[in-house]
Design a protein around this motif. Sequence first.
Motif, PDB file in Angstrom:
ATOM      1  N   HIS A 326      67.386  14.147 100.048  1.00 27.36           N
ATOM      2  CA  HIS A 326      66.130  13.417  99.867  1.00 27.36           C
ATOM      3  C   HIS A 326      66.411  11.915  99.984  1.00 27.36           C
ATOM      4  O   HIS A 326      67.390  11.423  99.421  1.00 27.36           O
ATOM      5  CB  HIS A 326      65.534  13.748  98.494  1.00 27.36           C
ATOM      6  CG  HIS A 326      64.117  13.331  98.338  1.00 27.36           C
ATOM      7  ND1 HIS A 326      63.743  12.025  98.111  1.00 27.36           N
ATOM      8  CD2 HIS A 326      62.955  14.054  98.363  1.00 27.36           C
ATOM      9  CE1 HIS A 326      62.434  11.957  98.003  1.00 27.36           C
ATOM     10  NE2 HIS A 326      61.926  13.166  98.159  1.00 27.36           N
ATOM     11  N   LYS A 328      65.155   9.397  98.550  1.00 29.71           N
ATOM     12  CA  LYS A 328      65.056   8.662  97.286  1.00 29.71           C
ATOM     13  C   LYS A 328      65.985   9.223  96.216  1.00 29.71           C
ATOM     14  O   LYS A 328      66.573   8.473  95.429  1.00 29.71           O
ATOM     15  CB  LYS A 328      63.614   8.689  96.767  1.00 29.71           C
ATOM     16  CG  LYS A 328      63.406   7.848  95.513  1.00 29.71           C
ATOM     17  CD  LYS A 328      62.000   8.005  94.938  1.00 29.71           C
ATOM     18  CE  LYS A 328      60.924   7.516  95.875  1.00 29.71           C
ATOM     19  NZ  LYS A 328      59.585   7.534  95.222  1.00 29.71           N
ATOM     20  N   TYR A 376      63.568  14.309  90.661  1.00 33.44           N
ATOM     21  CA  TYR A 376      62.504  14.542  91.642  1.00 33.44           C
ATOM     22  C   TYR A 376      61.332  15.314  91.024  1.00 33.44           C
ATOM     23  O   TYR A 376      60.180  14.885  91.138  1.00 33.44           O
ATOM     24  CB  TYR A 376      63.043  15.306  92.858  1.00 33.44           C
ATOM     25  CG  TYR A 376      61.952  15.914  93.691  1.00 33.44           C
ATOM     26  CD1 TYR A 376      61.168  15.126  94.519  1.00 33.44           C
ATOM     27  CD2 TYR A 376      61.664  17.284  93.608  1.00 33.44           C
ATOM     28  CE1 TYR A 376      60.132  15.683  95.256  1.00 33.44           C
ATOM     29  CE2 TYR A 376      60.635  17.843  94.338  1.00 33.44           C
ATOM     30  CZ  TYR A 376      59.862  17.036  95.159  1.00 33.44           C
ATOM     31  OH  TYR A 376      58.828  17.586  95.882  1.00 33.44           O
ATOM     32  N   SER A 379      58.836  13.553  88.739  1.00 31.01           N
ATOM     33  CA  SER A 379      58.260  12.347  89.328  1.00 31.01           C
ATOM     34  C   SER A 379      56.998  12.720  90.095  1.00 31.01           C
ATOM     35  O   SER A 379      56.736  13.891  90.373  1.00 31.01           O
ATOM     36  CB  SER A 379      59.255  11.698  90.297  1.00 31.01           C
ATOM     37  OG  SER A 379      59.289  12.406  91.537  1.00 31.01           O
ATOM     38  N   GLU A 380      56.247  11.718  90.457  1.00 30.15           N
ATOM     39  CA  GLU A 380      55.031  11.966  91.227  1.00 30.15           C
ATOM     40  C   GLU A 380      55.312  12.314  92.684  1.00 30.15           C
ATOM     41  O   GLU A 380      54.382  12.563  93.452  1.00 30.15           O
ATOM     42  CB  GLU A 380      54.091  10.765  91.117  1.00 30.15           C
ATOM     43  CG  GLU A 380      53.488  10.635  89.727  1.00 30.15           C
ATOM     44  CD  GLU A 380      52.441   9.548  89.647  1.00 30.15           C
ATOM     45  OE1 GLU A 380      51.242   9.860  89.727  1.00 30.15           O
ATOM     46  OE2 GLU A 380      52.848   8.375  89.509  1.00 30.15           O
ATOM     47  N   ASP A 381      56.583  12.365  93.065  1.00 33.81           N
ATOM     48  CA  ASP A 381      56.926  12.886  94.382  1.00 33.81           C
ATOM     49  C   ASP A 381      56.849  14.411  94.403  1.00 33.81           C
ATOM     50  O   ASP A 381      56.790  15.012  95.483  1.00 33.81           O
ATOM     51  CB  ASP A 381      58.327  12.415  94.791  1.00 33.81           C
ATOM     52  CG  ASP A 381      58.354  10.924  95.096  1.00 33.81           C
ATOM     53  OD1 ASP A 381      57.432  10.450  95.779  1.00 33.81           O
ATOM     54  OD2 ASP A 381      59.277  10.241  94.619  1.00 33.81           O
ATOM     55  N   ASN A 382      56.897  15.034  93.225  1.00 37.40           N
ATOM     56  CA  ASN A 382      56.626  16.463  93.100  1.00 37.40           C
ATOM     57  C   ASN A 382      55.105  16.630  93.115  1.00 37.40           C
ATOM     58  O   ASN A 382      54.418  16.114  92.234  1.00 37.40           O
ATOM     59  CB  ASN A 382      57.212  16.992  91.786  1.00 37.40           C
ATOM     60  CG  ASN A 382      56.790  18.423  91.477  1.00 37.40           C
ATOM     61  OD1 ASN A 382      56.214  19.136  92.300  1.00 37.40           O
ATOM     62  ND2 ASN A 382      57.046  18.842  90.243  1.00 37.40           N
ATOM     63  N   LYS A 494      48.801   9.767  96.120  1.00 32.05           N
ATOM     64  CA  LYS A 494      49.805  10.787  95.856  1.00 32.05           C
ATOM     65  C   LYS A 494      49.664  11.927  96.840  1.00 32.05           C
ATOM     66  O   LYS A 494      48.571  12.444  97.044  1.00 32.05           O
ATOM     67  CB  LYS A 494      49.646  11.301  94.431  1.00 32.05           C
ATOM     68  CG  LYS A 494      50.626  12.395  94.064  1.00 32.05           C
ATOM     69  CD  LYS A 494      50.412  12.806  92.628  1.00 32.05           C
ATOM     70  CE  LYS A 494      51.347  13.911  92.249  1.00 32.05           C
ATOM     71  NZ  LYS A 494      51.163  14.366  90.876  1.00 32.05           N
ATOM     72  N   LYS A 498      54.025  19.177  99.893  1.00 30.10           N
ATOM     73  CA  LYS A 498      55.058  18.789 100.842  1.00 30.10           C
ATOM     74  C   LYS A 498      55.766  20.010 101.375  1.00 30.10           C
ATOM     75  O   LYS A 498      56.378  20.753 100.619  1.00 30.10           O
ATOM     76  CB  LYS A 498      56.087  17.850 100.185  1.00 30.10           C
ATOM     77  CG  LYS A 498      55.520  16.479  99.821  1.00 30.10           C
ATOM     78  CD  LYS A 498      56.610  15.583  99.285  1.00 30.10           C
ATOM     79  CE  LYS A 498      56.082  14.213  98.959  1.00 30.10           C
ATOM     80  NZ  LYS A 498      57.124  13.312  98.459  1.00 30.10           N
TER      81      LYS A 498
END
Length: 500
Positions: A326, A328, A376, A379-382, A494, A498
Amino acid sequence: MHRRKFLQQSAMAGAGVLVSKYSKAFNNGKAVFNVDEFPVVRIPVGQRKFRSESVENLINDIQANVGNKELAWLFNNCFPNTLDTTVEYSIINGKPDTFVITGDIDAMWLRDSTAQVTPYLPLCKKDKALQKMIEGVIRRQNKCIIIDPYANAFYKDASKVSEWKETDITDMKPGVHERKWEIDSLCYPIRLAYNFWKETGDTAPFDDHWKEAMTLVVKTFKEQQRITNQGPYSFQRKTSWATDDVPMGGYGYPTKPNGLINSMFRPSDDATIFPYLIPSNYFAVKSLTQLAEMWEKIGKDLDKANEARALSKQVYVALQDFTVMHPKYGQIYPYEVNGYGSINLMDDANVPSLLAMPYLEATFPTNVTYLNTRRYVLSEDNPFFFKGTVAEGIGSPHTGLNKIWPIGISMRGLTSSNTKEMAECIEMLRTTHAGTGFMHESFDPSAPIDFTRKWFAWSNTLFGEFIWKMYREHKDLLKAPPVPVAVNPPSKEKSRWKIF
C-alpha cells in the motif's frame, strides 16, 4: 427470523421502555446516568436459562472493585447475557447437550455459539456445571456438522424445515436453518474444542461423533480448495439483497486454484466478492494446526493428524503470495482475492476479520504486516471505517453505511497494546449503549440511539471479555471518572469501496 429483517428496526423500537423512560438522559447521543440510579435491566433470576456460580462471583468482584460504576453495571448485564438468555442445556443419552441461540434469532450459528461461550472457559476449572454446559455445546456442534458441514446455522429440532426452503436453491437438509458456506463456521468448533481441552484437560467430548465431524471438516476444506473442480456446494437465493446471493450459478466468481480455501460467504453471512477470504484462511491455518494436535494426542490417529497438518501448511504457503504494498501503509493483508490479481481492500467488523487475527492466534500481534494492516483498517482508507461525533469504528456491508459495530470496538481493545487506545475503546463502549445497558449489533457513530439488534449475545459477551481482560491487566483504565475519548469529525470526502 433472518438477520436482515432487523436492519429496519429503529432504536426506539429496539430499546422499548428503556429508551422512552430515559429519553431525557442523553447528551449528544450519549447515555448519561447518575451512578446511583442505573436501572435493573438484567433478566430476572427466575427467568435465567443457566446459572454459573463462577460467573456470578466474577460479576460481584468487578462490581465491588471497579471504580467506574457504569462499566461495572454494563459488565453485570452483558457478560452473563449468553447464559441468562440463550442457553438451552439438557442431558441426552447421559451426555450434555447445549443448544445456543444468537439472541433475537432462534437458531444456533456455529460461529456465534463458540464466540458466546469461549470467554467463560477460564472459569471452568472451578465450575464443573459450567464445564458440562460448554461440553454440551461441543457435542451439539459436532451433531450440526454431521448434518451438513456446509451449513452455518441450525435448528434445535433436527426435523425442522428451514424458513428459507422456498427461496434457497441449494441442498437444504432438515434441521438446517441456513446453508451459507463460510470457512469460519468449521474453524470455530475446532477453536472451542481445543481451548476447552487446554483449559480443563477434559477429553469426554472427543468421541466418535467428534471424530466423524472433524473428518468432515477436513474433507470440506479440501473440496473448497477446488483444485480440480468446483466441488459439491452451490447456493442461490431468490432475494433483492445482492449480498445474500452467490453469482455464477451459485458457485461464485472464478478463483485460480492455489491451495487457498474458497468461502462463498463472510462471517457477516454476506456473500464474498472474491472467494479467497484472507482472514478466514489464516483462521483455518491455525484451526487445522490445533486439530492436528488433538488428533495426535487425543484421537491417537497419526494419519488424521498428518492430513490436517499438511493441509494447514498448504494453505499457509499459498497465503504468502497475497499481501499488498500500500502506498501509505506499506505491506498489508487484503480482505479478499481471487488468485488472478483482483484484490478487495477493506475490513469488516465480523470475526474473523483482519483486525482480529491476533485474537484468533492467526498471527502475532507484533507482526509488521499485521500492524500495517491494523493502521489501514482503523483509518478512513478502509471503506467500512466510520467516524461520527460520538464514536468511531469498523462497520460492515451487512448493516450498510455509517453504522459501526461494538464487536469491532471490543476487538480493537482486545488486540491493542496501547493503553490510550484501550481507554478510548472502553469509553466509546460505555457511552454508546443508548441507555439499554447492553451492546448492540451496530449503531450510528453520531447518534448511538439509532442501533440494530437489541439482543445480540455475542456482542454482549465479547464486551464482557474485554472488560475482564482490562480488569486483570489494566485495572486503572476502569476507574472513575472515565477517560474522555477524542473523536475527530468524519472527513467530507471518502471512497466507500476499493477493489483493485
